[in-house]
Design a protein around this motif. Structure first.
Motif, PDB file in Angstrom:
ATOM      1  N   GLU B 117       0.837  -1.200   0.000  1.00 42.61           N
ATOM      2  CA  GLU B 117       0.000   0.000   0.000  1.00 42.61           C
ATOM      3  C   GLU B 117       0.869   1.246   0.000  1.00 42.61           C
ATOM      4  O   GLU B 117       2.064   1.168   0.274  1.00 42.61           O
ATOM      5  CB  GLU B 117      -0.882   0.011   1.261  1.00 42.61           C
ATOM      6  CG  GLU B 117      -1.995  -1.012   1.216  1.00 42.61           C
ATOM      7  CD  GLU B 117      -2.868  -0.942   2.454  1.00 42.61           C
ATOM      8  OE1 GLU B 117      -2.381  -0.455   3.502  1.00 42.61           O
ATOM      9  OE2 GLU B 117      -4.029  -1.366   2.362  1.00 42.61           O
ATOM     10  N   THR B 118       0.220   2.358  -0.260  1.00 41.55           N
ATOM     11  CA  THR B 118       0.930   3.645  -0.163  1.00 41.55           C
ATOM     12  C   THR B 118       0.131   4.543   0.779  1.00 41.55           C
ATOM     13  O   THR B 118      -1.054   4.288   1.018  1.00 41.55           O
ATOM     14  CB  THR B 118       1.021   4.329  -1.536  1.00 41.55           C
ATOM     15  OG1 THR B 118      -0.318   4.529  -2.016  1.00 41.55           O
ATOM     16  CG2 THR B 118       1.804   3.511  -2.543  1.00 41.55           C
ATOM     17  N   PRO B 119       0.747   5.583   1.330  1.00 43.51           N
ATOM     18  CA  PRO B 119      -0.029   6.531   2.145  1.00 43.51           C
ATOM     19  C   PRO B 119      -1.157   7.138   1.310  1.00 43.51           C
ATOM     20  O   PRO B 119      -1.038   7.216   0.084  1.00 43.51           O
ATOM     21  CB  PRO B 119       0.996   7.601   2.523  1.00 43.51           C
ATOM     22  CG  PRO B 119       2.321   6.976   2.305  1.00 43.51           C
ATOM     23  CD  PRO B 119       2.157   5.971   1.227  1.00 43.51           C
ATOM     24  N   TYR B 122      -1.075   9.518  -1.978  1.00 39.68           N
ATOM     25  CA  TYR B 122       0.360   9.549  -2.289  1.00 39.68           C
ATOM     26  C   TYR B 122       0.604   9.944  -3.742  1.00 39.68           C
ATOM     27  O   TYR B 122       1.416  10.824  -4.023  1.00 39.68           O
ATOM     28  CB  TYR B 122       0.992   8.183  -1.990  1.00 39.68           C
ATOM     29  CG  TYR B 122       2.446   8.091  -2.400  1.00 39.68           C
ATOM     30  CD1 TYR B 122       3.429   8.790  -1.697  1.00 39.68           C
ATOM     31  CD2 TYR B 122       2.835   7.315  -3.494  1.00 39.68           C
ATOM     32  CE1 TYR B 122       4.761   8.720  -2.070  1.00 39.68           C
ATOM     33  CE2 TYR B 122       4.171   7.242  -3.870  1.00 39.68           C
ATOM     34  CZ  TYR B 122       5.133   7.943  -3.159  1.00 39.68           C
ATOM     35  OH  TYR B 122       6.440   7.878  -3.537  1.00 39.68           O
ATOM     36  N   PHE B 123      -0.119   9.309  -4.672  1.00 39.59           N
ATOM     37  CA  PHE B 123       0.150   9.575  -6.087  1.00 39.59           C
ATOM     38  C   PHE B 123      -0.341  10.946  -6.536  1.00 39.59           C
ATOM     39  O   PHE B 123       0.176  11.504  -7.501  1.00 39.59           O
ATOM     40  CB  PHE B 123      -0.447   8.460  -6.968  1.00 39.59           C
ATOM     41  CG  PHE B 123       0.332   7.179  -6.852  1.00 39.59           C
ATOM     42  CD1 PHE B 123       1.627   7.100  -7.320  1.00 39.59           C
ATOM     43  CD2 PHE B 123      -0.219   6.061  -6.248  1.00 39.59           C
ATOM     44  CE1 PHE B 123       2.359   5.930  -7.196  1.00 39.59           C
ATOM     45  CE2 PHE B 123       0.507   4.896  -6.126  1.00 39.59           C
ATOM     46  CZ  PHE B 123       1.802   4.829  -6.595  1.00 39.59           C
ATOM     47  N   LEU B 126       2.558  12.998  -5.668  1.00 40.58           N
ATOM     48  CA  LEU B 126       3.881  12.533  -6.122  1.00 40.58           C
ATOM     49  C   LEU B 126       4.448  13.400  -7.251  1.00 40.58           C
ATOM     50  O   LEU B 126       5.626  13.775  -7.226  1.00 40.58           O
ATOM     51  CB  LEU B 126       3.804  11.060  -6.556  1.00 40.58           C
ATOM     52  CG  LEU B 126       5.142  10.423  -6.945  1.00 40.58           C
ATOM     53  CD1 LEU B 126       6.134  10.453  -5.797  1.00 40.58           C
ATOM     54  CD2 LEU B 126       4.948   8.983  -7.414  1.00 40.58           C
ATOM     55  N   THR B 127       3.578  13.763  -8.206  1.00 47.20           N
ATOM     56  CA  THR B 127       4.049  14.586  -9.335  1.00 47.20           C
ATOM     57  C   THR B 127       4.670  15.874  -8.810  1.00 47.20           C
ATOM     58  O   THR B 127       5.780  16.261  -9.201  1.00 47.20           O
ATOM     59  CB  THR B 127       2.863  14.922 -10.268  1.00 47.20           C
ATOM     60  OG1 THR B 127       2.189  13.716 -10.576  1.00 47.20           O
ATOM     61  CG2 THR B 127       3.311  15.601 -11.531  1.00 47.20           C
ATOM     62  N   LYS B 129       5.774  16.493  -5.852  1.00 46.79           N
ATOM     63  CA  LYS B 129       6.972  16.196  -5.053  1.00 46.79           C
ATOM     64  C   LYS B 129       8.201  15.997  -5.954  1.00 46.79           C
ATOM     65  O   LYS B 129       9.278  16.529  -5.683  1.00 46.79           O
ATOM     66  CB  LYS B 129       6.703  14.893  -4.282  1.00 46.79           C
ATOM     67  CG  LYS B 129       7.365  14.789  -2.946  1.00 46.79           C
ATOM     68  CD  LYS B 129       6.768  13.566  -2.271  1.00 46.79           C
ATOM     69  CE  LYS B 129       7.536  13.086  -1.117  1.00 46.79           C
ATOM     70  NZ  LYS B 129       6.945  11.903  -0.489  1.00 46.79           N
ATOM     71  N   ILE B 130       7.990  15.241  -7.036  1.00 44.98           N
ATOM     72  CA  ILE B 130       9.114  14.985  -7.958  1.00 44.98           C
ATOM     73  C   ILE B 130       9.524  16.290  -8.638  1.00 44.98           C
ATOM     74  O   ILE B 130      10.718  16.590  -8.766  1.00 44.98           O
ATOM     75  CB  ILE B 130       8.740  13.902  -8.996  1.00 44.98           C
ATOM     76  CG1 ILE B 130       8.563  12.542  -8.308  1.00 44.98           C
ATOM     77  CG2 ILE B 130       9.790  13.800 -10.083  1.00 44.98           C
ATOM     78  CD1 ILE B 130       7.953  11.467  -9.174  1.00 44.98           C
ATOM     79  N   GLU B 131       8.508  17.078  -9.053  1.00 45.16           N
ATOM     80  CA  GLU B 131       8.833  18.347  -9.722  1.00 45.16           C
ATOM     81  C   GLU B 131       9.602  19.273  -8.779  1.00 45.16           C
ATOM     82  O   GLU B 131      10.512  19.991  -9.198  1.00 45.16           O
ATOM     83  CB  GLU B 131       7.551  19.016 -10.227  1.00 45.16           C
ATOM     84  CG  GLU B 131       7.057  18.365 -11.518  1.00 45.16           C
ATOM     85  CD  GLU B 131       5.729  18.890 -12.019  1.00 45.16           C
ATOM     86  OE1 GLU B 131       5.449  18.700 -13.206  1.00 45.16           O
ATOM     87  OE2 GLU B 131       4.968  19.477 -11.208  1.00 45.16           O
ATOM     88  N   SER B 133      11.578  18.225  -6.376  1.00 46.86           N
ATOM     89  CA  SER B 133      12.951  17.665  -6.299  1.00 46.86           C
ATOM     90  C   SER B 133      13.784  18.109  -7.499  1.00 46.86           C
ATOM     91  O   SER B 133      14.959  18.478  -7.357  1.00 46.86           O
ATOM     92  CB  SER B 133      12.927  16.145  -6.290  1.00 46.86           C
ATOM     93  OG  SER B 133      12.310  15.683  -5.150  1.00 46.86           O
ATOM     94  N   VAL B 134      13.145  18.060  -8.671  1.00 39.71           N
ATOM     95  CA  VAL B 134      13.851  18.464  -9.896  1.00 39.71           C
ATOM     96  C   VAL B 134      14.217  19.947  -9.816  1.00 39.71           C
ATOM     97  O   VAL B 134      15.344  20.344 -10.155  1.00 39.71           O
ATOM     98  CB  VAL B 134      12.974  18.173 -11.139  1.00 39.71           C
ATOM     99  CG1 VAL B 134      13.555  18.821 -12.388  1.00 39.71           C
ATOM    100  CG2 VAL B 134      12.830  16.677 -11.355  1.00 39.71           C
ATOM    101  N   GLN B 137      17.034  20.480  -7.513  1.00 41.45           N
ATOM    102  CA  GLN B 137      18.263  20.035  -8.174  1.00 41.45           C
ATOM    103  C   GLN B 137      18.756  21.081  -9.167  1.00 41.45           C
ATOM    104  O   GLN B 137      19.944  21.386  -9.237  1.00 41.45           O
ATOM    105  CB  GLN B 137      17.970  18.709  -8.890  1.00 41.45           C
ATOM    106  CG  GLN B 137      19.176  18.037  -9.503  1.00 41.45           C
ATOM    107  CD  GLN B 137      20.070  17.397  -8.451  1.00 41.45           C
ATOM    108  OE1 GLN B 137      19.605  17.045  -7.383  1.00 41.45           O
ATOM    109  NE2 GLN B 137      21.349  17.289  -8.744  1.00 41.45           N
ATOM    110  N   ARG B 138      17.771  21.652  -9.908  1.00 46.38           N
ATOM    111  CA  ARG B 138      18.133  22.678 -10.895  1.00 46.38           C
ATOM    112  C   ARG B 138      18.719  23.900 -10.198  1.00 46.38           C
ATOM    113  O   ARG B 138      19.711  24.470 -10.639  1.00 46.38           O
ATOM    114  CB  ARG B 138      16.915  23.086 -11.709  1.00 46.38           C
ATOM    115  CG  ARG B 138      16.589  22.104 -12.810  1.00 46.38           C
ATOM    116  CD  ARG B 138      15.242  22.360 -13.404  1.00 46.38           C
ATOM    117  NE  ARG B 138      15.188  23.558 -14.215  1.00 46.38           N
ATOM    118  CZ  ARG B 138      14.078  24.040 -14.754  1.00 46.38           C
ATOM    119  NH1 ARG B 138      12.920  23.433 -14.535  1.00 46.38           N
ATOM    120  NH2 ARG B 138      14.096  25.108 -15.490  1.00 46.38           N
ATOM    121  N   ASN B 141      22.090  23.184  -9.069  1.00 48.71           N
ATOM    122  CA  ASN B 141      23.017  23.226 -10.208  1.00 48.71           C
ATOM    123  C   ASN B 141      23.318  24.665 -10.608  1.00 48.71           C
ATOM    124  O   ASN B 141      24.454  25.026 -10.862  1.00 48.71           O
ATOM    125  CB  ASN B 141      22.433  22.484 -11.413  1.00 48.71           C
ATOM    126  CG  ASN B 141      22.484  20.986 -11.218  1.00 48.71           C
ATOM    127  OD1 ASN B 141      23.119  20.500 -10.286  1.00 48.71           O
ATOM    128  ND2 ASN B 141      21.804  20.254 -12.073  1.00 48.71           N
TER     129      ASN B 141
END
Lengths: 181, 244
Positions: B117-119, B122-123, B126-127, B129-131, B133-134, B137-138, B141
């Protein structure tokens, strides 16, 4: 949305963010479950999925259109997972030559995000006795319904070897089920 | 032949036997010339070959741990290939494959999903959250790039400042040396330009009584030193013998 359109949009600076958003929406769940099945723990999978897509962002402009986008994503995800699992083994002082994934069994039983029934638990336990490659192949074939050719693209292994790995994995799982009935 | 002669012959025979026995104790085998000189080197060479051969057959760590698994996979792979070559429909003709497929079908009915299962939601997040993170990172950089540019500029500035400082020091040392040399030269030049007559007349005009003593002392010391250098030890001894 077609992969080719996503890649084309990504190559344009103005539509890059939109393309990446589309890619995430299309593939994030599939890649998450692939990762989760390999690392078992949700928090580990959550960390990995972010690292994987950061890598995808960095390298998508170098992606060659002659390959399938999802096999490329699977390949990045698989490599990240194998690296992660090797680090975890080292952290737990387990030899890298120990090919089974039994060190993840505790994670499975203590995880707050596993709510499987007896059969689901037994299948996961059986999978954790397999060598890593057999577990990988079985997961991709059984849960993702990928074809051997697709798995071959992802893992860089011959179709014959994949068939053999899957066949052996099934035999061992069957044996596990017979022994633990 | 008398008894004495017999004894002498017997002694000769014994001597001959003794010589033969000595020769027999030596091995009749011979070895090539300088055989024993080169023997250690040849033994060492053979040891090296044996060691090299042993190391070339070294196995990766844990090779045998996974060997049976790999052989099993290869055997299965080979069986599958053979079956395919014979155009057999694996799923239909081969009993073990029928069994395998039926087991998998049964399993899929019983266990279609993992049970993971996921919290909640979550999904949905998630988008984002990932964006995020990116984006981080950018930014990292970009800031790394700007820090690098700043460092580069600073480094260039520092380099130029270093060169300028070195140039200043070099110029200062050069100028100092130049003026020093010039001042010495100018004194010598001026001295050189004064004629001897002028110096003599100057000394005649400006000489003080003390100067004469100083000049005499200096002259006398110089004369003694010069004379010392001219007389040999024998001359001095002869002079002393004569004079005392």
């Amino acid at each position: 949305m077609e992969d080719s359109i996503i890649i084309e949009k990504f190559s344009n600076e103005k539509t890059r963010n939109e393309a990446f958003n589309l890619l995430l929406k299309k593939y994030q769940q599939r890649i998450y479950w692939h990762v989760r099945r390999l690392v078992v723990d949700h928090d580990d999978a959550d960390d990995l999925i972010q690292d994987i897509f950061v890598k995808v962002w960095k390298n998508l402009s170098n992606f060659r259109a002659d390959a399938q986008l999802y096999t490329w994503l699977y390949r990045i995800a698989t490599n990240e997972c194998i690296t992660f699992l090797n680090k975890k083994k080292q952290y737990q002082n387990i030899s890298l030559n120990d090919d089974s994934s039994s060190y993840l069994a505790e994670t499975l039983t203590t995880s707050s995000y596993f709510n499987g029934n007896q059969a689901q638990l037994k299948l996961q336990q059986a999978l954790l006795t397999l060598p890593e490659k057999q577990r990988l192949v079985f997961n991709m074939k059984y849960f993702d319904d990928l074809k051997y050719e697709e798995i071959s693209d992802i893992l860089g292994t011959s179709v014959g070897a994949l068939k053999a790995s899957y066949h052996l994995a099934v035999k061992k799982i069957e044996q596990f089920f017979n022994e633990h009935d | 032949m008398n008894r004495k002669d017999n004894k002498s012959n017997h002694n000769d025979d014994l001597k001959g036997i003794h010589d033969v026995s000595i020769n027999l104790m030596d091995t009749p085998f011979i070895v090539p010339e300088s055989y024993f000189d080169t023997l250690p080197a040849r033994i060492q060479r053979r040891i090296n070959i044996i060691e090299d051969t042993a190391s070339s057959f070294a196995l990766p760590e844990g090779y045998f741990d996974s060997l049976s698994e790999r052989i099993q996979t290869r055997v299965t792979e080979s069986e599958l290939e053979n079956a395919e070559e014979q155009n057999e429909d694996l799923a239909v003709n081969d009993y073990s494959f029928i069994k395998e497929i039926s087991f998998i079908n049964e399993l899929k009915d019983k266990v279609p999903t993992t049970g993971f299962e996921t919290p909640s939601n979550y999904f949905e997040n998630l988008t984002e959250k990932i964006e995020e993170s990116v984006k981080e990172q950018r930014n990292d950089n970009e800031s790394a790039v700007s820090i690098n540019l700043h460092k580069e500029r600073k480094l260039k500035k520092l380099t130029w400042m270093g060169y300028a400082a070195a140039a200043c020091i070099a110029i200062s040392i050069g100028a100092y040396a130049f003026f020093q040399l010039n001042s010495v030269n100018s004194f010598q030049k001026k001295l050189h330009n004064i004629s001897e007559n002028e110096i003599v007349s100057y000394l005649e005009y400006y000489t003080e009584p003390g100067d004469a003593t100083t000049i005499l002392e200096t002259e006398f010391e110089g004369a003694v030193q010069t004379n010392k250098a001219n007389f040999s030890e024998e001359d001095i001894e002869a002079y002393l013998d004569y004079s005392i």
